[in-house]
Scaffold this motif. Structure first.
Motif, PDB file in Angstrom:
ATOM      1  N   GLU A  89       0.837  -1.217   0.000  1.00 22.59           N
ATOM      2  CA  GLU A  89       0.000   0.000   0.000  1.00 22.59           C
ATOM      3  C   GLU A  89       0.865   1.258   0.000  1.00 22.59           C
ATOM      4  OE1 GLU A  89      -0.802  -2.678   1.541  1.00 22.59           O
ATOM      5  OE2 GLU A  89      -2.790  -3.064   0.697  1.00 22.59           O
ATOM      6  N   THR A  93       1.086   3.914  -2.949  1.00 25.55           N
ATOM      7  CA  THR A  93       0.605   5.259  -2.600  1.00 25.55           C
ATOM      8  C   THR A  93       1.675   6.307  -2.882  1.00 25.55           C
ATOM      9  OG1 THR A  93      -0.864   4.394  -0.891  1.00 25.55           O
ATOM     10  CG2 THR A  93      -0.274   6.715  -0.735  1.00 25.55           C
ATOM     11  N   SER A 153      -1.596  -6.650  -2.951  1.00 23.83           N
ATOM     12  CA  SER A 153      -1.559  -5.950  -1.672  1.00 23.83           C
ATOM     13  C   SER A 153      -1.786  -6.932  -0.530  1.00 23.83           C
ATOM     14  CB  SER A 153      -2.646  -4.875  -1.621  1.00 23.83           C
ATOM     15  OG  SER A 153      -2.384  -3.887  -2.579  1.00 23.83           O
ATOM     16  N   LEU A 200      -1.647   0.272   7.236  1.00 27.55           N
ATOM     17  CA  LEU A 200      -2.822  -0.178   6.489  1.00 27.55           C
ATOM     18  C   LEU A 200      -4.087   0.506   6.991  1.00 27.55           C
ATOM     19  CD1 LEU A 200      -2.132  -4.023   6.207  1.00 27.55           C
ATOM     20  CD2 LEU A 200      -2.229  -2.399   4.333  1.00 27.55           C
ATOM     21  N   GLN A 204      -6.147   2.982   4.589  1.00 22.26           N
ATOM     22  CA  GLN A 204      -7.523   2.565   4.301  1.00 22.26           C
ATOM     23  C   GLN A 204      -8.506   3.651   4.722  1.00 22.26           C
ATOM     24  OE1 GLN A 204      -8.328  -0.448   2.788  1.00 22.26           O
ATOM     25  NE2 GLN A 204     -10.375   0.414   2.622  1.00 22.26           N
TER      26      GLN A 204
END
Length: 577
Positions: A89, A93, A153, A200, A204
């Motif tokens: 992630e 990102t 992921s 995470l 998220q």
């Protein structure tokens, strides 16, 4: 060549130093730039178009100019330790490729697509606790390697399962909170799996546009929840004994005292996710089962600080503009916590914010930094209260003053004094609707004659969730629903209402929120009623006769337009007695 020798030099000089072109070729490019044949283009771009250098040469030179080393990532073998160090992630990102990792020193080397992506380096240091060294590589090669190694992921369930089965952390649950081993907790807080889990959760929550993230210890479990559009959703709970490690990790990131577990603490984490600034306000509260942590997500890109984008209908919009353009007086925005009052006030200030207007704000806390506003953070511990800040504001020659909240008589009195001396004062109150704000201010101790001289208008608001257009469905409302809304079937005619359809999306058929408004401006008759200390019901009836639309009526219009559901309007508004 050592990148420090190239840092800060002009690009043409860097290219010559690297042996990519000659001085004469650079001068030829500069001539084209000046004579207009390549006007507006950068020298690097011109030299690429001339065929003097390649795109890769330009990337290497830009890296050198930024003081960073250029690496041909296609020729290196990335060790597994480096690939495991950063969650997929984060890699996707921040668009970074981990290429080296030393577990003992937590030193990580990452390859960036561009030297401009320095925020990624800062955030990896903060989020992961690494000592990060950055190099630059070919963007296409980096993207290819990211797809090859990080396309799958790791889910939150995977990380929680791995942590639950890790015996190293089992001892954390054996101690009472009073006798907890700080060294063991710190070691766990720095562990890669714990860091990965918190990452995470944060990514998220930001992706799902959550407003708050909650970490809550209970007797037999540790919960993680986040709030989206005003509703809490539970995430996969980690093992109970990891609660102290997770809260300690948050405290490390927010630069709070790890050892202090008896007193509340407040902190702040600043990140840049996907190129957009995100502030996390951290509040730690000691409870009987450990420390409860709430992180408020302030995503500036997710907030409409524009008065014409907060959801006002045309007539309400014109009324609001009329109120905030008054030369003096008090305008109050009222509603419960989380009803969007601050956003509405910021939008009003953004509208008034120009070179001719001096705006001062006293807030607790300052949620968004806005250019052109002098913003003051209230701090009761050192005696900087709303009242004290407001008193000082009057000596600062302002045109507009924002007081975060009128909490007591002293603050209310100085707000009245400020408006009587030619200032426009904007503030908030906690009341159910606009008319009851008058009674609340009288209860605080403000004389009715002062209220009638200063209050220009009161805006009550609530937030309701918007229906997701992709999954909403039409239906005929039941008699029970109409009865709860206090309307008849004749009034709705053949209209159909909307409700969320079946979906497994986050939000359960809702996406985003909209505001319902009730705007009460004062006229001479209303002022006379206030002087006579009329009841809230009398004030409300007079305002309704003069055209005030109640929160429930505003909600009904939104239902008729298919923007929200009956459940949302009933939950947030009161019917008429």
């Amino acid at each position: 060549m050592d990148p420090s020798e190239l840092k800060g030099r002009k690009l043409g000089r860097v290219l010559v130093k690297l042996g990519k072109c000659t001085r004469e070729q650079v001068h030829e490019g500069l001539t084209k730039q000046k004579d207009g044949s390549a006007a507006g283009k950068k020298i690097g771009e011109i030299l690429v178009e001339m065929g003097t250098i390649t795109q890769l040469d330009l990337q290497e030179a830009l890296a050198g100019q930024a003081g960073m080393k250029y690496v041909d990532v296609s020729k290196i073998t990335i060790p597994q330790d480096a690939l495991d160090a950063v969650p997929a992630e984060n890699v996707n990102t921040y668009h970074v490729l981990p290429i080296e990792y030393d577990k003992a020193t937590k030193r990580l080397k990452v390859a960036l697509k561009s030297p401009d992506n320095f925020h990624a380096v800062d955030d990896l240091r903060l989020l992961m606790g690494f000592k990060v060294e950055a190099v630059v590589g070919d963007p296409d090669a980096i993207e290819g390697l990211i797809k090859e190694h990080f396309s799958k992921s790791e889910s939150m369930v995977d990380v929680v399962s791995a942590l639950a089965g890790d015996e190293r952390f089992a001892s954390l649950g054996e101690h009472s909170d009073a006798s907890i081993d700080l060294d063991a907790v710190m070691e766990a807080a720095d562990d890669n799996q714990v860091v990965k889990l918190l990452n995470l959760v944060l990514l998220q929550a930001i992706k799902d546009r959550a407003s708050d993230i909650h970490f809550e210890p209970f007797e037999n479990e540790f919960k993680m929840r986040y709030r989206i559009d005003g509703v809490l959703y539970e995430m996969v709970p980690p093992p109970k004994h990891l609660g102290s490690a997770i809260t300690s990790r948050v405290k490390v990131m927010a630069e709070l005292d790890i050892a202090e577990r008896r007193l509340p603490q407040d902190g702040r984490i600043e990140l840049k996710v996907g190129g957009l600034p995100v502030d996390l306000r951290v509040a730690v509260l000691p409870t009987i089962y450990g420390e409860s942590v709430v992180m408020r997500v302030l995503d500036r890109s997710n907030v409409e600080l524009s008065i014409d984008r907060v959801g006002l209908r045309e007539d309400d919009f014109n009324k609001t503009l009329g109120l905030i353009h008054k030369p003096n007086g008090i305008v109050v925005v009222t509603g419960p916590t989380g009803s969007g009052k601050t956003t509405t006030l910021y939008a009003a200030l953004a509208h008034l914010n120009d070179i001719k207007t001096k705006i001062l704000t006293a807030e607790d806390p300052v949620e968004y930094d806005i250019d052109g506003l002098c913003q003051v953070q209230v701090n009761d511990e050192v005696g900087l209260t709303f009242a004290k800040a407001l008193r000082s504001f009057l000596r600062q020659d302002p045109d507009v003053i924002l007081v975060g909240e009128i909490r007591d008589l002293e603050t209310a009195q100085i707000a009245v004094q400020a408006s009587l001396t030619g200032h426009l004062v904007l503030s908030t109150l906690h009341t159910n609707d606009a008319p009851s704000s008058i009674i609340r201010l009288v209860d605080l101790g403000i004389e009715p004659f002062l209220l009638t001289a200063t209050i220009e208008g009161i805006v009550a608001q609530r937030l309701v969730r918007r229906l997701d257009p992709a999954v909403k469905e039409l239906y005929v409302p039941s008699d029970e629903e109409l009865m709860e809304l206090q309307i008849t079937r004749e009034e709705i005619g053949d209209r159909k209402f909307s409700r969320p359809g079946r979906t497994d999306r986050v939000g359960g058929g809702y996406k985003g929120r909209m505001a319902l408004f009730e705007i009460m401006s004062l006229d001479d008759n209303m002022r006379e009623l206030i002087m006579k200390e009329a009841s809230t019901a009398v004030l409300r009836e007079h305002a309704r006769r003069r055209g005030m639309r109640s929160l429930r009526e505003c909600g009904l219009l939104a239902i008729y337009e298919g923007v929200t559901s009956v459940d949302e309007v009933l939950r947030e508004t009161l019917g008429e007695d």
